[in-house]
Design a protein around this motif. Sequence first.
Motif, PDB file in Angstrom:
ATOM      1  N   ALA A  93      22.382   7.546  46.723  1.00 61.37           N
ATOM      2  CA  ALA A  93      21.692   7.041  46.587  1.00 61.37           C
ATOM      3  C   ALA A  93      21.114   7.606  44.824  1.00 61.37           C
ATOM      4  O   ALA A  93      20.529   6.053  44.014  1.00 61.37           O
ATOM      5  N   ALA A  94      21.551   7.611  43.598  1.00 63.93           N
ATOM      6  CA  ALA A  94      21.763   7.989  43.166  1.00 63.93           C
ATOM      7  C   ALA A  94      22.218   6.851  42.326  1.00 63.93           C
ATOM      8  O   ALA A  94      22.064   5.419  40.999  1.00 63.93           O
ATOM      9  N   LEU A  95      24.023   6.490  42.903  1.00 65.59           N
ATOM     10  CA  LEU A  95      24.415   5.549  42.626  1.00 65.59           C
ATOM     11  C   LEU A  95      24.380   4.085  42.864  1.00 65.59           C
ATOM     12  O   LEU A  95      24.169   2.894  42.016  1.00 65.59           O
ATOM     13  N   ALA A  96      23.557   3.962  43.595  1.00 65.24           N
ATOM     14  CA  ALA A  96      22.653   2.954  43.969  1.00 65.24           C
ATOM     15  C   ALA A  96      22.194   2.450  43.036  1.00 65.24           C
ATOM     16  O   ALA A  96      21.499   0.636  42.726  1.00 65.24           O
ATOM     17  N   ASP A  97      21.238   3.653  42.737  1.00 61.03           N
ATOM     18  CA  ASP A  97      19.863   2.997  41.424  1.00 61.03           C
ATOM     19  C   ASP A  97      21.001   2.343  40.501  1.00 61.03           C
ATOM     20  O   ASP A  97      20.161   1.992  39.766  1.00 61.03           O
ATOM     21  N   LEU A  98      21.422   2.866  39.826  1.00 64.69           N
ATOM     22  CA  LEU A  98      22.390   2.817  38.648  1.00 64.69           C
ATOM     23  C   LEU A  98      22.931   1.496  38.408  1.00 64.69           C
ATOM     24  O   LEU A  98      23.192   0.596  38.248  1.00 64.69           O
ATOM     25  N   ALA A  99      22.900   1.150  40.006  1.00 65.06           N
ATOM     26  CA  ALA A  99      23.330  -0.691  40.343  1.00 65.06           C
ATOM     27  C   ALA A  99      22.654  -1.300  39.760  1.00 65.06           C
ATOM     28  O   ALA A  99      22.882  -2.917  39.579  1.00 65.06           O
TER      29      ALA A  99
END
Length: 618
Positions: free
Chosen positions: A140-146
């Motif tokens: 979820a954090a990686l998707a936020d960074l994307a």
Amino acid sequence: MIDERTEAARLDALRMLDLLDTPPSESFDRITRMAAQLFRLPIAAVSLTDFDRQWFKSRVGVSHTGLPREKAPCALVAESRDCLVVPDLLTDARYHDSPLAGSGARFYAGAPLLTREGFGLGAMCVVGPEPRAATPEEMAALADLAAMVMAQIELQHAFGRVDPLSGMPNRIQFLEDLEDMARDRPPGEPRIAVLIDLASPERLSAAVRVMGSVYLDDMIRLAGRILRAAMPAGCKAYHVAATQFAFVAPPDLAEPGCTVAMRRMLDRLAEVASPHLMAGLAAGLAPFRLGETAPRDVLRTAHGAAQDARGSEGRIGIHSSAQDAAHRRRFGLLQDFAQALERPDELRLVFQPRIDLASGACRGGEALLRWRHPALGEVSPGEFMPLVEQTSMARPATAWVLEAAMRQLAAWREAGLDLQLSVNVSAANLAERDLPGRVLDGLRRHRLSPDCLELEVTESTVMEDAGQALAVLEALAGAGIRLAIDDFGTGHSSLSYLQRLPAQVVKIDQSFMRGLMSDDRKQALVSTMILLSHDLGYEVVAEGVEDAEVRDFLVAASCNEAQGYLFARPMAAGDFLAWRQAHADGEADRHRQARQPRLAVPGERRPGRAVQAGSPVG
């Protein structure tokens, strides 16, 4: 299996953002470092999926700038538009033989970079040397960074450097990239700037009026996609104006090859676009040398070449320094004329007499505008007036002439001289509903009667907006102001309009006077125009009379008045008065001599009494 149409649209969306092969950016690197820290991994990257490669816009722990697209996990993320986790690349059937696994990587996690339209551009990814899992919280954090990466992309894309309609870099970016090119490439390197214009302003306006702005937007987007796909290798297309696109040709593409390439590109655009809109399609080529020509001048000369090409068979124009100098002079004159209207010593009136052919008397003249430019000297009215009449300066220019003419008439009236002056008005003036009121107000201020002023209009001027023009002319005529049809015979009016004009005078254009006595057909035409005008109730004035033979012909044809160099050139007010007095004295002497009987000489044979064609008839 990749859908070709979807992939083509995705690649087009990627190229619209102008990110590939651009320099590193701290705004992206900051997000990449956050991703590596979040997963406690040495490698992280912002990866963009091109046609045949994965290119890293930002990277941490990686020395190379990209990888082949084949069997790259980021490619699947872009295609699927979904997050991907590969716990161990070596044990995954899809990637065990991928270049990434071959470089020692084992773990991969990626989140898609999605546009607002849903296209997957690439991935925000992290890579580790050991197999591992990824928690839902981490993904979820990686998707936020994307999403943060995409927000940064959109911010840069919209920050004054990209056209929001076509998605292509705009004029500002074109100018800046030209400056960068001049620094990065060999100084003085010859290049060619190309500008493609989809439609002339007239066709553009007509298209929007008939089909609406949405249709035009679609055409521009389509043209942008075609141009991006057709760009030579290493070239970038820019959207520099509403319907204009530009690029700089590769250094190895000379003028002949560039012309051929442009013809193919124009043909392709014409095939897919609206025939109505693309009928004005044109392209301009502007050769220049890097660092020696200002970027704005590069764009300006390419634009000028495209405008010169419009309407030509090939639709492609090449910059001409001579034509460019002429255009720049005209533009400069327009700018300077606006200032001349405010200065007391540049503009002036001169006056050319009009002669009554029956009596030989001068009863008035035509007021003509002259301009003494502070740098260029005397500028011909034939050069500056056609330019002025096409702009908003037509109104103040005519107002200046009318005021100066009325002021001069008032001065002559105070001196006891009863003269009439004619003044030219343009098509723009006849569109001014308040023109009659302004003219009458000027006459009242100078205590002049309306019949001392004559306004000259051309046939073409009236025909530009016949209804409005006739209304203005009827108001002027109703106020007692004399009207004349100038340059008669050169316009395109019909007899139905001619007989409706509330004018008293027809002025035959000077072009009919040139070579008149050696052209029987022209003589017949002039005689017919005079006869027709008389039958319609007009007085007739011939312009441009330069020799006595022409004057004699006009007298025989019953022309009422004439003006031209045979009688006098245009002159200043003081010289006009001196000339008029001398002319009046000369006419009086001739009349006295004509009335005196001639004494017979012994032995001389006296001919029968006859009036010579060249003598004034009193």
